[in-house]
Design an enzyme around this catalytic site. Structure first.
Site, PDB file in Angstrom:
ATOM      1  N   GLY A 103      21.753 -12.953  46.815  1.00 39.59           N
ATOM      2  CA  GLY A 103      21.493 -14.140  45.757  1.00 39.59           C
ATOM      3  C   GLY A 103      22.679 -14.839  46.020  1.00 39.59           C
ATOM      4  N   ALA A 104      23.512 -14.351  45.241  1.00 39.47           N
ATOM      5  CA  ALA A 104      24.231 -15.537  44.588  1.00 39.47           C
ATOM      6  C   ALA A 104      25.438 -15.084  44.072  1.00 39.47           C
ATOM      7  CB  ALA A 104      23.313 -16.385  43.136  1.00 39.47           C
ATOM      8  N   MET A 105      26.513 -15.581  43.931  1.00 37.68           N
ATOM      9  CA  MET A 105      27.704 -14.748  43.933  1.00 37.68           C
ATOM     10  C   MET A 105      28.769 -15.865  42.766  1.00 37.68           C
ATOM     11  SD  MET A 105      29.788 -11.820  43.784  1.00 37.68           S
ATOM     12  CE  MET A 105      31.580 -11.810  43.463  1.00 37.68           C
ATOM     13  N   GLU A 106      29.331 -14.897  41.766  1.00 40.28           N
ATOM     14  CA  GLU A 106      29.609 -15.261  40.148  1.00 40.28           C
ATOM     15  C   GLU A 106      31.223 -15.772  40.250  1.00 40.28           C
ATOM     16  OE1 GLU A 106      28.821 -12.024  40.857  1.00 40.28           O
ATOM     17  OE2 GLU A 106      30.397 -10.494  39.781  1.00 40.28           O
ATOM     18  N   ASN A 107      32.133 -16.091  42.007  1.00 41.38           N
ATOM     19  CA  ASN A 107      33.549 -16.072  41.534  1.00 41.38           C
ATOM     20  C   ASN A 107      33.672 -17.763  40.722  1.00 41.38           C
ATOM     21  OD1 ASN A 107      32.817 -15.302  44.654  1.00 41.38           O
ATOM     22  ND2 ASN A 107      31.615 -17.173  44.853  1.00 41.38           N
ATOM     23  N   HIS A 129      22.477 -15.683  35.874  1.00 43.50           N
ATOM     24  CA  HIS A 129      22.565 -14.704  35.612  1.00 43.50           C
ATOM     25  C   HIS A 129      24.486 -14.574  36.460  1.00 43.50           C
ATOM     26  CE1 HIS A 129      22.770 -10.031  37.640  1.00 43.50           C
ATOM     27  NE2 HIS A 129      23.840 -10.669  38.969  1.00 43.50           N
ATOM     28  N   GLU A 130      24.609 -15.886  37.622  1.00 44.57           N
ATOM     29  CA  GLU A 130      25.561 -15.456  37.519  1.00 44.57           C
ATOM     30  C   GLU A 130      26.585 -16.031  36.855  1.00 44.57           C
ATOM     31  OE1 GLU A 130      26.153 -14.576  40.413  1.00 44.57           O
ATOM     32  OE2 GLU A 130      24.012 -14.208  40.645  1.00 44.57           O
ATOM     33  N   GLU A 187      26.379  -5.103  36.450  1.00 43.20           N
ATOM     34  CA  GLU A 187      25.653  -5.302  37.080  1.00 43.20           C
ATOM     35  C   GLU A 187      24.340  -5.040  36.204  1.00 43.20           C
ATOM     36  OE1 GLU A 187      24.963  -7.456  38.846  1.00 43.20           O
ATOM     37  OE2 GLU A 187      26.927  -8.079  40.576  1.00 43.20           O
TER      38      GLU A 187
HETATM   39  N1  TRP Z   1      27.976 -10.132  42.408  1.00 42.50           N
HETATM   40  C1  TRP Z   1      26.363 -10.278  42.734  1.00 42.50           C
HETATM   41  C2  TRP Z   1      25.437 -10.265  42.052  1.00 42.50           C
HETATM   42  O1  TRP Z   1      25.492 -11.577  41.297  1.00 42.50           O
HETATM   43  C3  TRP Z   1      26.224  -9.883  44.192  1.00 42.50           C
HETATM   44  C4  TRP Z   1      26.095 -10.576  45.649  1.00 42.50           C
HETATM   45  C5  TRP Z   1      26.424 -11.716  46.532  1.00 42.50           C
HETATM   46  C6  TRP Z   1      26.948  -9.924  46.481  1.00 42.50           C
HETATM   47  N2  TRP Z   1      26.780 -11.733  47.757  1.00 42.50           N
HETATM   48  C7  TRP Z   1      26.930 -10.222  47.758  1.00 42.50           C
HETATM   49  C8  TRP Z   1      27.404  -8.387  46.867  1.00 42.50           C
HETATM   50  C9  TRP Z   1      27.573  -9.322  49.265  1.00 42.50           C
HETATM   51  C10 TRP Z   1      27.107  -7.526  48.542  1.00 42.50           C
HETATM   52  C11 TRP Z   1      27.743  -8.573  49.471  1.00 42.50           C
HETATM   53  O2  TRP Z   1      24.742 -10.197  42.029  1.00 42.50           O
HETATM   54 ZN    ZN Z   2      25.106 -10.110  39.487  1.00 41.42          ZN
END
Ligand code: TRP
Ligand code: ZN
Length: 880
Positions: free
Chosen positions: A267-271, A303-304, A326
């Site tokens: 879905g998305a990533m919290e970088n 969430h992110e 998470e």
């Molecule tokens: N940490 C991400 C979240 O908000 C999860 C996630 C995003 C992820 N892209 C990913 C996990 C690729 C594994 C691989 O929940």
């Molecule tokens: Zn997350």
């Protein structure tokens, strides 16, 4: 190359890193034919490590090593070993600088881990172990470093160059190239690293924090999506102020950036400072996104953003602790969504997901604790158990401690562990220390897999005026775990008198001012509670607001369920009573003769729901949703999916025929004029009228058909357009269905997010999604195997939602899925492994199905060069 016999990693073998990295200096030269990555690490031996003269081992994956230098001196091939997945240097000083140059090919990266290209832009995904696909590094979350990143690329093609933190330098280079340098002052694990380079438009806003700092908010999207950013930006600002108010958490950098990319595994990533989103989880407009999409976007943006504290400032020691960030963050985003809309509706949605999918996972071959003890491929552990059950575990702590103590606990956790990589145990300890409560037994929620079952029985002693409730718990065996210990379960309940009045719950005879709701704490295998001063047999309302993620068995009569549906003061339990009644009615019709009667009281109660407009309409909209096929299958043993599908259809048709006029009236009453809004009330109105439409079309109602066609043509928003399209697609009006699908496609063919919805409405439909039609969708010009959203919207929707077609007794659905998994395994193993899920449930089904499902799994198992991801899922599913 991945080895064929993947290794298992164990929590019990955790060791602190032998070397720490304080600083990382990165320089990316981006070209069309590849990227050169220059990395300089400031490394020192970890004083806490007992491995005194350990070799330096850096992780790598699919890298071409160009050079290695130690403290500026080039190493010769004899000084290091390039093992492919590791770069090993046998002897290094206490402290040194290591410079490594690698060459990678983002344009050929179809796994979407590490640095890759999506719609012409460069982007990264490093969680969990993608950074090792960029350069050699100790790729583990307990190595936290400060990053400085210089990106160089062609200026015309990649005017926007982004990474974490603040931009500290930029300039022109020869040959039409330019560079930007970013510096992130916060030490972070490499899984939070991000880079984006592309031709993107920027949308700006600002947020003033509680301490008066102005934060630059920026969204970067492809030019055609410029008008779809407002909702995410508003959601971001709401999230920022909510986290200040509810958790006392202020944002810490001067810039916060969001980027939308089309090809994304999750879905998305919290970088840190640079969140990257799947386009479908961030872009929205009234015309292209449904209500569900608007709400999902708000939740994911939150969430992110919330991860900035629960995940980034305080991160995980190792990947066994994944639920630390998470589970906690899902709990936080669900509290946020509850505050932004209807708390009861949000709870119903969360519990529906949990009971349908997480309970199934917990009962299947991939069952694992919230804190797993082992894994082969960590990507397979981004599961409903880690996320949703993990959130339920945090919610139980919240309920046990109460909101104030919980806040004290979270404050202590953030303060005590800021800048550290910690464990779920550290989280629980902070909660204990702040509140003075002992959570020793509660910790079993993190260690034991499986969904606890509560068997509840009661007796009423009229003479004594005592009502006795016995609650026995047991936790089913799961792979590798048996004879489990009783867990600490908060069990909320109430008792209702015959007129629906809440009874005081006196645990002692003569107790005064007894409350009408209590949270009992179960700690033993069996408890008996006595309630005094009860004049007649009460109706129990059990596990209110779903106070623990457990199954409750109690022999409710249909009469009692009908009673709870209209009288329970807990909205969640009113809904749940309706679900239990509908489940009971549908189950009793599975395999029954065609003329078996449908419970008439179900019709009466639904009539009441549809007609009484004084009821909470948002709750009514939820109560009218019959339990899904997936949930009915989850509840069954020896499941016969097509038979369950027929029984459910039977009930649906019976309700629709019996309530035909009421449905038309409900549709008309909920037609609105005026502007489109996304308030809970407006969402409920749209949901009600679209449910009415769907039901009318299930019985081929001519007026329903006209209403659907008219709504489809005149809708001013995607919820109504999609509601009408879905109703037509699931009807017998084949001509209208095809016409609507074609019109819809022509109208939205340029918009990938809408076309994904168009694919999935067909793939999930038993009318439009039989196998030949699914094959046609895969051949459609808009379909793209390299785009995970497209794969999910056709293959995933077919196997996960179109259950009667997937479980075709001839086995064709299983063959189809096995074939698609094998074809994806080479290009994108993460997505391939997720697609296997429906087959892993083979033991749940009647033998004529399960044998064929198992055979399909075996075919996948026998594929050459199977990825570690798919290997783990398939082998665990077939074991035992
Ligand atoms: N940490 C991400 C979240 O908000 C999860 C996630 C995003 C992820 N892209 C990913 C996990 C690729 C594994 C691989 O929940
Ligand atoms: Zn997350």
């Amino acid at each position: 190359m991945r080895s064929n016999q993947p290794q298992t990693i164990y929590l019990s073998e955790y060791q602190v890193p032998a070397y720490l990295v304080d600083h990382v200096d990165l320089r990316f030269e981006l070209f069309e034919e590849g990227a050169r990555v220059h990395s300089t690490l400031s490394v020192r031996r970890n004083p806490d490590s007992r491995a005194a003269s350990a070799p330096l081992e850096l992780d790598g994956d699919s890298l071409r090593l160009e050079s290695v230098a130690l403290d500026g001196a080039e190493l010769s091939a004899a000084d290091y070993e390039d093992r492919g997945d590791q770069l090993v240097i046998a002897s290094v000083p206490e402290q040194f600088e290591l410079s490594v140059v690698t060459w990678i090919e983002p344009q050929n990266n179809t796994r979407l881990e590490g640095l890759y290209k999506s719609s012409g832009m460069f982007c990264t995904q490093c969680e969990a172990e993608g950074f090792r696909c960029i350069t050699f590094f100790p790729d583990r979350p307990d190595v936290m470093a400060r990053f400085r990143t210089r990106i160089e690329a062609d200026k015309a093609s990649y005017p926007v160059l982004l990474s974490n933190g603040n931009d500290v330098d930029r300039g022109e280079l020869e040959g039409g190239r330019h560079f930007v340098t970013w510096e992130d002052p916060f030490p972070k694990p490499c899984y939070l690293f991000a880079l984006v380079a592309g031709d993107l438009v920027e949308k700006r806003d600002t947020f003033r924090t509680c301490s008066g700092r102005d934060i630059d908010l920026r969204m970067y999207v492809e030019p055609r999506n410029a008008e779809k950013c407002d909702h995410a930006m508003d959601s971001l600002k709401r999230s920022m102020s909510w986290d200040e108010e509810v958790y006392g958490r202020e944002y810490d950098l001067d810039i916060f950036m969001i980027v939308a990319v089309d090809d994304f595994n999750m879905g998305a990533m919290e970088n840190k400072g640079l969140n990257i989103f799947n386009s479908s989880c961030v872009l929205a407009s009234q015309d292209t996104a449904t209500d569900a999409a608007f709400q999902r976007i708000e939740a994911i943006v939150a969430h992110e953003y919330f991860h900035n504290w629960s995940g980034n400032r305080v991160t995980c020691r190792d990947w066994f602790q994944l639920s630390l960030k998470e589970g906690f963050t899902v709990f936080r985003d669900s509290q946020f969504s509850a505050d932004m809309g209807s708390p009861t509706v949000k709870r119903i949605e969360d519990v529906t997901l949990l009971r349908t999918a997480q309970f199934a996972e917990d009962a299947g071959p991939m069952a694992h604790p919230v804190r797993p003890a082992s894994y082969m491929e960590i990507s397979n552990f981004y599961t409903l158990t880690i996320y949703e059950k993990g959130a339920e575990v945090v919610r139980m702590i919240h309920n046990l401690l109460g909101p104030e103590m919980f806040r004290k606990g979270s404050d202590l956790y953030f303060e005590r562990h800021d800048g550290q990589a910690v464990t779920t145990d550290d989280f629980v300890r902070a909660m204990e220390d702040a509140s003075g409560r002992d959570l020793t037994q509660f910790r079993l929620w993190y260690e034991q897999a499986g969904t606890p079952v509560l068997n509840v029985s009661d007796e009423f002693d009229a003479e004594q005026g005592v009502y006795r409730l016995n609650i026995a718990q047991h936790i089913p065996d799961t792979p590798g775990q048996s004879n489990k210990k009783p867990q600490h379960i908060p069990f909320a309940l109430g008792l209702l008198g015959s007129r629906g009045e809440p009874l005081p719950l006196k645990l002692e005879a003569g107790e005064e001012n007894a409350p009408a709701e209590r949270v009992l704490e179960l700690t033993e295998a069996s408890h008996t509670f006595e309630f005094h001063g009860i004049g007649e047999r009460p109706v129990p309302s059990l596990l209110r607001h779903f106070s623990a993620p457990v199954r409750v068995n109690y022999p409710w009569s249909r009469e009692q369920l009908l009673f709870l549906m209209s009288h329970d003061p807990d909205g969640f339990n009113r809904w749940d009573a309706g679900q239990r009644l509908a489940v009971d009615v549908i189950q009793s019709l599975v395999g029954a003769p065609k003329d078996a009667a449908v419970e008439p009281r179900l019709v009466t109660s639904y009539r009441h729901l549809i007609c009484d407009s004084s009821l909470d309409q948002a709750l009514v909209a939820k109560m009218l949703q019959l339990p899904s096929e997936a949930y009915l299958i989850e509840l069954a043993d020896n499941a016969d999916a097509p038979a369950i599908h027929r029984a459910r259809e039977r009930v649906l048709k019976h309700l629709a025929i019996s309530l035909r006029d009421e449905l038309v009236a409900c549709y008309r009453r909920n037609l609105e004029s005026g502007d489109y809004e996304i308030t809970p009330e407006a969402i409920a109105r749209r949901s009600l009228r679209n449910t009415a439409l769907a039901w009318l079309l299930v019985i081929n109602d001519e007026e329903g058909r006209e209403l659907a066609v008219r709504q489809f043509r005149s809708a001013d928003n995607m919820t109504d357009r999609m509601g009408a399209l879905r109703a037509l697609v699931n009807s017998d009006y084949e001509e209208d269905r095809n016409l609507a699908l074609e019109e819809f496609y022509q109208q939205f063919r340029e918009d990938p997010q809408v076309i994904e919805q168009w694919f999935s409405v067909q793939a999930a439909s038993d009318r439009a999604g039989q196998l030949p039609q699914i094959h046609a969708l895969l051949e459609h010009p808009a379909f793209d195997w390299k785009n995970p959203n497209k794969v999910r919207s056709v293959v995933g929707a077919f196997a996960g939602q179109n259950l009667s077609a997937f479980h075709n007794p001839d086995g064709s659905g299983y063959d189809f899925l096995a074939e698609q998994v094998c074809r994806l395994d080479d290009s994108n193993p993460q997505i391939a492994a997720r697609l296997v899920t429906p087959l892993t449930r083979w033991r749940k089904f009647a033998p004529e199905y399960s044998e064929q499902m198992k055979a399909a799994l075996e075919r996948i198992r026998d594929k050459d060069g199977l990825s570690r991801d798919v290997y783990e899922v398939v082998h665990k599913s077939l074991a035992g």
